[in-house]
Design a protein around this motif. Sequence first.
Motif, PDB file in Angstrom:
ATOM      1  N   ARG A 129       2.829   0.627  -0.541  1.00  0.00           N
ATOM      2  CA  ARG A 129       2.766  -0.981  -1.216  1.00  0.00           C
ATOM      3  C   ARG A 129       2.833  -1.940  -0.272  1.00  0.00           C
ATOM      4  O   ARG A 129       2.918  -1.824   0.826  1.00  0.00           O
ATOM      5  CB  ARG A 129       4.031  -0.645  -2.055  1.00  0.00           C
ATOM      6  CG  ARG A 129       5.506  -0.792  -1.061  1.00  0.00           C
ATOM      7  CD  ARG A 129       7.007  -1.200  -2.054  1.00  0.00           C
ATOM      8  NE  ARG A 129       6.832   0.399  -3.434  1.00  0.00           N
ATOM      9  CZ  ARG A 129       7.515   0.114  -3.872  1.00  0.00           C
ATOM     10  NH1 ARG A 129       8.193  -0.994  -4.367  1.00  0.00           N
ATOM     11  NH2 ARG A 129       8.026   0.659  -5.322  1.00  0.00           N
ATOM     12  N   ASP A 130       2.020  -2.649  -1.053  1.00  0.00           N
ATOM     13  CA  ASP A 130       2.404  -4.093   0.147  1.00  0.00           C
ATOM     14  C   ASP A 130       1.080  -3.662   1.379  1.00  0.00           C
ATOM     15  O   ASP A 130       0.812  -3.847   2.918  1.00  0.00           O
ATOM     16  CB  ASP A 130       3.182  -5.070   0.407  1.00  0.00           C
ATOM     17  CG  ASP A 130       4.147  -5.101  -0.434  1.00  0.00           C
ATOM     18  OD1 ASP A 130       3.592  -5.995  -1.591  1.00  0.00           O
ATOM     19  OD2 ASP A 130       5.310  -5.412  -0.093  1.00  0.00           O
ATOM     20  N   GLY A 131       0.231  -2.351   1.105  1.00  0.00           N
ATOM     21  CA  GLY A 131      -0.582  -2.129   2.098  1.00  0.00           C
ATOM     22  C   GLY A 131      -0.060  -1.446   2.896  1.00  0.00           C
ATOM     23  O   GLY A 131      -1.116  -1.249   4.360  1.00  0.00           O
ATOM     24  N   ILE A 132       1.275  -1.086   2.811  1.00  0.00           N
ATOM     25  CA  ILE A 132       1.496  -0.302   3.425  1.00  0.00           C
ATOM     26  C   ILE A 132       2.141   1.542   3.283  1.00  0.00           C
ATOM     27  O   ILE A 132       2.189   1.186   1.782  1.00  0.00           O
ATOM     28  CB  ILE A 132       2.736  -0.134   4.515  1.00  0.00           C
ATOM     29  CG1 ILE A 132       3.005  -1.720   4.956  1.00  0.00           C
ATOM     30  CG2 ILE A 132       3.821   0.363   4.866  1.00  0.00           C
ATOM     31  CD1 ILE A 132       2.168  -1.162   6.113  1.00  0.00           C
ATOM     32  N   LEU A 133       1.271   1.907   3.927  1.00  0.00           N
ATOM     33  CA  LEU A 133       2.156   3.978   2.646  1.00  0.00           C
ATOM     34  C   LEU A 133       2.894   4.515   3.205  1.00  0.00           C
ATOM     35  O   LEU A 133       3.189   4.323   4.472  1.00  0.00           O
ATOM     36  CB  LEU A 133       0.800   4.894   3.176  1.00  0.00           C
ATOM     37  CG  LEU A 133       1.120   6.337   3.280  1.00  0.00           C
ATOM     38  CD1 LEU A 133       0.543   6.340   0.866  1.00  0.00           C
ATOM     39  CD2 LEU A 133      -0.234   7.534   3.128  1.00  0.00           C
ATOM     40  N   ASN A 134       4.081   3.847   2.526  1.00  0.00           N
ATOM     41  CA  ASN A 134       5.560   4.619   3.186  1.00  0.00           C
ATOM     42  C   ASN A 134       6.009   6.234   2.405  1.00  0.00           C
ATOM     43  O   ASN A 134       5.956   6.380   1.354  1.00  0.00           O
ATOM     44  CB  ASN A 134       6.783   3.700   2.095  1.00  0.00           C
ATOM     45  CG  ASN A 134       6.180   2.305   2.671  1.00  0.00           C
ATOM     46  OD1 ASN A 134       7.134   2.423   3.740  1.00  0.00           O
ATOM     47  ND2 ASN A 134       6.013   1.870   1.363  1.00  0.00           N
TER      48      ASN A 134
END
Length: 668
Positions: A171-176
């Motif tokens: 999400r939002d360009g970040i892979l958590n």
Amino acid sequence: MTYLDRFANGKGRYLDDIKLDNMLYMSVVRSPYARAKIRSVDGGLTSKDLKAYYTITEGDHREPVLAMDEVNYQGQAVAAVFGKNRYEAEDLLSTVNVDYEPLEAISSIDDAKKKAPIYPDRKDNVLALEDVGVKFSEKDIDYDVKVTDTILLDRVSANPMETRGIVADYRDGILNVYLPSQSIVRSKTGIVKSLGLPPEKVRVFLIDNGGAFGVKALFYPEYIIACYASMKYGKPVKWQETRTEHLQACHAGRGIEGILTLYAKKDGTVTGLDGEVLLDNGPYLVDAAAVDLGNVIHEVTGPYHIEKAHLTGKYVITNKAPNGYYRGAGKPEASILMERMMDLLADKLNMDIADIRLKNALEKPFKSPLGLEMRYPTKPFLEDALRYFNYRELSKKEHVGISLFILDEDTAPGESARIIVKDGKVHTYLGGNVSGQGHEMFVKSILSDELDIEQDSISLDLQDTETLPKGVGTWGSKSAMTHGSVLMQAAEELKKQVEKKYGKYSPEILLSHDFDQTSFYNFDYNDNQVNFNIVTSKINEMGDFEYLKIGAYYDLGKVLNLANVMGQTEGGALQAIGEVLSETLRYSEDGQLMTTSITDSGVLTAEHTPEFDIKIVENPSVLKDGAKGLGESPMIGIPEGLARSLETQIHKRINVMPISRELLFDSL
């Protein structure tokens, strides 16, 4: 609420506790065959979508994230499906059609020797080999007798209570990523490398870990599938393997065949060791297999002075899931091979099993021809252990087995820690991850002593790769050593912060202000130590134990927490006993897994809990906290002692583990 209180009150946050909005649940279509060509795949996410290779694998034959043209073990991932809940995801497996062309499989090391290579670019079913020591011929060595044996240690599954799993949330360009792992830093490296993402776009969160025993130090294709799917679908994706999937597809441990020869003089002095060690590798070489077999062939000489030694290690191709870490990772195999050979030599020479060991134990530090640098003399330690257990008298009336062994701890390159002081509390983060070992006990003890504060104000918290970007991991019996040392270093540096800012250090100043200290403790070599186990047992005419007693004489340097020590020793002993008596992975001739449940795989129940006599010796190490390792020691030293105790009762050589119930029963 403390770290441990959360578990006692059912407040742990395990993988299956993570529930995110719009989450997809992943199930994996797995090959029903041990070896087959794939003609076509219809449905689900396939290799056509995800062509990246699982980059932790090594060499010419690398495991794809999703199988492409062939499958090489039962349970290999072929496709993935996604549902709104786990039940829907499992149902969707039936919507994927795979057309296989079954091929002849290799089901064992012996099978691999006889059958044609599965890879056309190979002349045999050996994926790689390693030579250690210097080759010699019999005319080059002074000896009166020699003994040769083949010792087989079957594959074993780690079987932690919580199986492997992952939650990926892009999400939002970040892979958590939420992962029960022994090293989230290592896992992040695997994700970044496999998916080609910038490091700053991946953040891995450690969550509570329901056991590991080595398998969660590794990186798996399913992790990449889940991460890719979250990025593709724009939703969180959760995967948690079933127990059968764990037994089929998770990396297995052990799986070693050693063909060894010992050369010796009439007085028992060993003058040479030669042979080969074969690893039931599976079809793909992962870094863990190299560590396992490497540990075996470099450490076989263990605590003994053997001037001439040569071994060849072979990574043998089989159609099973790849070989990987299991508690000890090659160290138990090395000790079992040598100690079983020492028992055989003692019988050949009609010597006492303790005397043959005393004859060859080290009187000073020694670097073996195989590369093991033993830093401490082992003979005086053995003499002390034999006296403590009154071995000479005990062996006259009991069925006794003993083992003298080396624990080579994976201390290099050190470890990291971070301490954040905020709102009167000391929050601690470790570079290595917790999976049930009780790290919080020594964290509280060390920081309470070093900072002169109450233990209630200290917590061990779960970190992520932004909170603590640099870390090594938890494995190799090193937690007390490296974590304890880095905590002491961090506490010293934190006190200097306080002194620099406020002119002096006091607990009151520390807890009334905010501080942040990150430290890395550098230790550039692997330390080692000598330990001893003794096993006495008696079995009845049915092969059941009337009693089983385990003695441990362990040098722990400086004990950081005695309760932790006892728990680690007793827990490891139970695993070791299971490995000798029943724990294994069995396969049919066509490579089908037959041990498909935790019961089938031989995990023992509490009725096999032995009596313990645990003696702790404290000779401080050179590390900052003076500690030495422990976690793998029972797995290294107990199996061979138990095997010897049993073979003196059945009067047959035991060179296969696990020992079949039939062998025990039929021999009585």
